[in-house]
Design an enzyme around this catalytic site. Structure first.
Site, PDB file in Angstrom:
ATOM      1  N   ASP B  91       0.866  -1.170   0.000  1.00 51.84           N
ATOM      2  CA  ASP B  91       0.000   0.000   0.000  1.00 51.84           C
ATOM      3  C   ASP B  91       0.906   1.225   0.000  1.00 51.84           C
ATOM      4  OD1 ASP B  91      -2.197   1.654   0.266  1.00 51.84           O
ATOM      5  OD2 ASP B  91      -2.181   1.555   2.444  1.00 51.84           O
ATOM      6  N   HIS B  95      -0.832  10.834  -0.609  1.00 50.45           N
ATOM      7  CA  HIS B  95      -0.611  12.242  -0.336  1.00 50.45           C
ATOM      8  C   HIS B  95       0.759  12.673  -0.848  1.00 50.45           C
ATOM      9  CE1 HIS B  95      -0.350  15.992   1.825  1.00 50.45           C
ATOM     10  NE2 HIS B  95      -1.640  15.892   2.064  1.00 50.45           N
ATOM     11  N   ASP B 149     -19.885   3.492  -7.820  1.00 50.02           N
ATOM     12  CA  ASP B 149     -21.176   3.750  -7.174  1.00 50.02           C
ATOM     13  C   ASP B 149     -21.478   5.251  -7.140  1.00 50.02           C
ATOM     14  OD1 ASP B 149     -18.870   3.601  -5.541  1.00 50.02           O
ATOM     15  OD2 ASP B 149     -20.100   3.707  -3.717  1.00 50.02           O
ATOM     16  N   GLY B 460      53.996  28.568  -3.293  1.00 46.46           N
ATOM     17  CA  GLY B 460      54.094  29.318  -2.040  1.00 46.46           C
ATOM     18  C   GLY B 460      53.049  28.938  -1.009  1.00 46.46           C
ATOM     19  N   SER B 531      50.172  21.144  -9.717  1.00 46.94           N
ATOM     20  CA  SER B 531      49.143  20.380 -10.451  1.00 46.94           C
ATOM     21  C   SER B 531      47.818  21.137 -10.522  1.00 46.94           C
ATOM     22  CB  SER B 531      48.959  18.984  -9.849  1.00 46.94           C
ATOM     23  OG  SER B 531      48.894  19.014  -8.454  1.00 46.94           O
TER      24      SER B 531
END
Lengths: 265, 635
Positions: B91, B95, B149, B460, B531
């Site tokens: 189930d 909401h 219904d 540095g 790098s």
């Protein structure tokens, strides 16, 4: 059939190994009943015969004698590391609770003192979805806040076998490796694997225990099933609740919810 | 209870809030005689006590809050059976607030029933749930047009709602196998047919469910065996995990990604009995041993060599978002695929999809809670990936932020190439020598594992100073550590390179390879290079991903320029040096460094201690054992 049991087993092994890879330190609640003993068997399967964390009995001193005897026998036969953790006495529980609920509360409080003492981050617990409506809503990895309470209104999403495994300091997680099994699955697996069981499950003088709780709040149910085959046959044809012999579930409409939200298993 | 031993079909019931999902389930349980004795009486008395009419939904809405507000909060599972087989009914709350719970339920299902109120027709959550079913890969769908219904069992109304549903489903690539008119409260068209709707000739809900198939394990797909853990006991090493797709045999040569290592399966382990098991197939949790002690850890994926997963560090995904905090471009998250977890950053939100009118917004800035989008994610490390189309099990990811699951989705690899090929050497006549000495054996000899601790930062910022101090400290503790320094390497190995972007890239590539060789030899390598480019550092990581740690030596340009230990900034400012990082050449700070040491805020000793602790945590054998959680051998 055995294909179905193999699937259940594979899923449980995956969950147990996931908990072990992700969460440390880990402990496992072993109530000595059929579910947690089947879970213990699965743990041994997951680790090829080893049990790499301690087992814990939350002991109220009110378990039935046969249960204690079975614990001692298995601990010896399987060389288990069992922590027998004593729960606080009933006088210390909330006296406004109905008597059976109050008695069950002792386990909740026992678990809290256990966590405080051993600092477990994860607790394996052998509950199943088909036992009870609230347990049906559980997650496989169910986080608990500092005071051990279950925030059932805001459970984490859980899908595709990816679990919540990270928590703030002080929280812990309940791991439910057999959540997806039914009572019948457990019996069929116990039969297939030849897992030892406490005698109380087998009928004597027309009565047997279907679920093992403490002396004061658990009753045997009428049955002639004195072998696993007969128990399986009995369950295949019954519509009675497994927890029919457990009085704490029914004292008030929400007594079990109160227990669980405060940390009960 | 059931007497059937076969597998159960998981079916999820979804739909808009109040369209009658829980009632449908309650009634289904009642009509198939699956309720426990006394349950009906229980609920009757609960309803009487609460002064409300009898509610079948109370069977499932077990929480007080759910009963008080007559709304399902969390997903639940309940077992029931028809004459033909057993079911697990899931189930799912309708909401909007509880979408995460709907997904938690629906993700486990083999089939889905989409419940639509005959009077109200298709509503917001009808569409959203249907869209989620699509994102979750659901194929078997029945639509229940409920509460007939309320509309006087009018076939015209049924027809109109049917068309509306079918049109929406079709627009998102789904198909309803059955559309059934129903009055769940009265049991019309659930288990029994209905006098009031004799105009309907199709299947009842039970008949429809009985015609769906249980998802079978994907045995015919290529083998994917993601490693869950590695257990070592006595002399044995067992790789455990679940075969997600395909079949694995003893004697197979397994190819591991992303490491490109190979080994043969020597056994499938079992307990309590030793077995001569030789195959394991999709869905089975197993443990295996290998012929070679190759490096394998959690997250690596084993497959056969002719059907490898793609290797990439960038991919697209169609995701749903569950967090209050919106997903934004540039944010980083943790993503889990199978047993692998990687850090990813959001490179772009390519398309935001409105689940109501299916409108699309290109290049959005954010994805808010409960929204769906196609996004591009980039990871730092290269990783094995399968697209959802290729592999429905592994082509999915779950996204985490801090402690929480915040989203999930399906991977789409159609836009990105396999990077495995571009990593292969140019010459075909190169065969990697596989060592018979393993990392563990080296570690046992040296007392520690090898590792690469890659310092990056501006000139540095203090890289060389820290590297020299850390080297001395760790060496004095008896460990084999060596510093690779920028200036030293440029005097020899890289004396042919200048400072153009191409030469800088080549410089770092060579250093990365040297570091990888040294780390594989068991040495702790500390490298101190500016790098400046993330891509270069990422490639250095790929040379030895298991060893690599990126450490950001952080100091702002002003601080570094004030320090100027080699007088280089002065020369760069005067134009005497060209292409100086930070002045007229960019520096890309690390996206997700493994460690940051802030030399602008802390003194040298503090930073040294920080790095030393980090290194020891990662190379010491005991520390590795703790983090990998080796099995404790019981008494």
């Amino acid at each position: 059939m055995s294909h179905h049991l193999d699937d259940l087993e594979s899923r449980s092994l995956y969950i147990i190994r996931e908990a072990y890879a992700r969460i440390n330190p880990l402990g496992m609640l072993w109530s000595i009943g059929k579910d947690s003993t089947a879970m213990l068997w699965l743990v041994r399967k997951a680790f090829f015969g080893r049990v790499p964390f301690p087992l814990i009995l939350l002991d109220t001193g009110m378990e039935m004698d046969e249960v204690y005897a079975f614990r001692d026998k298995l601990a010896k036969d399987w060389d288990l590391d069992v922590i027998n953790h004593l729960c606080p006495p009933e006088e210390e529980m909330d006296q406004t609770l109905p008597p059976a609920t109050r008695s069950a509360m002792r386990k909740t409080e026992g678990l809290k003192t256990l966590l405080a003492e051993h600092q477990f981050k994860g607790i394996l617990c052998g509950i199943r979805r088909d036992e009870q409506g609230l347990r049906a809503k559980e997650r496989v990895f169910s986080p608990r806040s500092l005071d051990g309470s279950w925030d059932f209104k805001d459970q984490p999403p859980e899908f595709w076998d990816q679990y919540k495994t990270e928590f703030p300091e002080g929280c812990h997680v309940r791991v439910h490796p057999i959540l997806h099994w039914t009572e019948l699955d457990i019996w069929r697996y116990t039969q297939k694997e030849n897992i030892p069981l406490c005698d109380l499950y087998f009928a004597r003088d027309g009565m047997r225990y279907r679920s093992l709780g403490e002396k004061n709040i658990t009753k045997p149910v009428p049955s002639d099933a004195d072998t696993i085959e007969k128990i399986i046959h009995e369950l295949e044809t019954t519509n009675t609740s497994e927890r029919a012999g457990r009085s704490m579930d029914k004292e008030t409409e929400d007594s079990f919810e109160k227990l669980r939200s405060q940390g009960y298993m | 209870m059931s007497n059937k031993n076969a597998q159960k079909l998981n079916v999820v019931i979804v739909g808009h809030v109040d369209h009658g999902k829980s009632t449908l389930i309650g009634r289904l349980l009642h009509d198939t005689n699956s309720l426990e004795d006394g349950k009906l009486e229980d609920i009757k008395s609960v309803c009487a006590r609460r002064g409300v009419p009898f509610e079948y939904s109370f069977v499932l809405d077990a929480f007080q809050a759910e009963r008080d507000q007559a709304v399902t909060i969390d997903t639940t599972q309940i077992f029931f059976s028809t004459d033909n087989r057993d079911y697990v009914i899931i189930d799912a709350p309708g909401h909007r607030e509880f979408l995460k719970n709907m997904i938690s339920g629906a993700a486990q299902a083999d089939a889905a029933v989409l419940v639509v109120d005959a009077d109200e027709g298709v509503k917001e959550q009808t569409r959203r749930h249907a869209y989620m079913l699509h994102l979750l890969g659901m194929k078997q769908i029945a639509v229940a047009v409920n509460k007939m219904d309320k509309v006087g069992y009018d076939p015209k109304r049924f027809d109109a709602v049917s068309k509306e549903c079918a049109a929406y489903l079709q627009s998102i690539g789904l198909q309803a196998h059955f559309i059934i008119p129903m009055a769940a409260r009265d049991g019309d068209m659930l288990a029994a047919r209905s006098d009031k709707m004799q105009w309907y000739k199709g299947k009842t809900l039970i008949e429809a469910l009985d015609s769906f198939d249980i998802s079978s394990p994907l045995v015919s797909k290529p083998l994917r065996f993601p490693i869950q853990d590695v257990y070592r006991f006595e002399e044995k090493r067992i790789l455990v995990g679940r075969v997600e797709t395909g079949v694995l045999h003893v004697g197979d040569t397994l190819f591991f990604s992303p490491t490109n290592e190979k080994a043969v399966v020597t056994s499938i382990e079992s307990w309590p009995q030793k077995s001569d098991r030789v195959t394991a197939s999709a869905g089975q949790s197993i443990g295996i041993t290998l012929s070679e002690p190759i490096f394998v850890e959690r997250g690596h994926v084993a497959s056969h060599e002719d059907t490898l997963p793609v290797l990439s560090n960038v991919f697209q995904a169609n995701i749903f978002w569950l967090s209050e905090k919106p997903m934004k471009v540039g944010n980083t998250y943790r993503a889990r695929f199978g047993t692998n977890e990687v850090r990813v950053s959001v490179q772009s939100i390519d398309t935001l999809v409105d689940t109501q009118d299916l409108g699309k917004e290109e290049n959005a800035a954010q994805v808010v809670k409960n929204a769906v989008a196609q996004i591009t994610l980039r990871s730092r490390a290269i990783m094995p990936i399968d697209g959802y189309v290729e592999n429905t099990k592994l082509g999915r990811l779950v996204i985490y932020e801090d402690y929480d699951v915040v989203g999930g989705g399906l991977i789409d690899m159609s836009a990105y190439p396999d990077q495995r090929k571009s990593n292969n050497p140019k010459s075909k006549n190169i065969y990697k020598v596989s060592h018979s000495v393993t990392p563990d054996m080296r570690a046992a000899m040296f007392g520690h594992y090898g590792g690469i601790f890659w310092l990056t930062g501006l000139s540095g910022s203090g890289k060389s100073t820290l590297a020299i101090e850390v080297e001395r400290t760790i060496f004095e503790r008896g460990k084999n550590i060596y510093v690779l320094d920028g200036d030293n390497v440029r005097h020899g190995l890289n004396s042919d390179l200048g400072f153009s972007p191409e030469d800088r890239t080549e410089n770092i590539r060579r250093v990365g390879e040297v570091a990888a060789l040294q780390a594989n030899a068991g040495i702790i390598v500390l490298s101190a290079f500016i790098s400046p480019y993330q891509a270069d550092r990422d490639r250095a990581r790929r040379a030895a991903p298991q060893h690599f740690h990126e450490i950001y030596v952080k100091a702002d340009l002003k601080t570094c320029e004030a320090r100027d230990p080699k007088g280089l900034y002065k020369k760069a400012r005067s134009g005497e040096i060209k292409e100086f990082t930070g002045i007229d050449s960019p520096y890309e700070p690390p996206h997700n460094p493994d460690l940051v040491v802030d030399t602008a805020k802390n003194d040298v000793q503090t930073c040294v201690t920080q790095i030393v602790d980090y290194i020891e945590m990662n190379v010491l054998i005991d520390a590795q054992k703790q983090t990998k959680g080796n099995l404790r051998v019981l008494k």
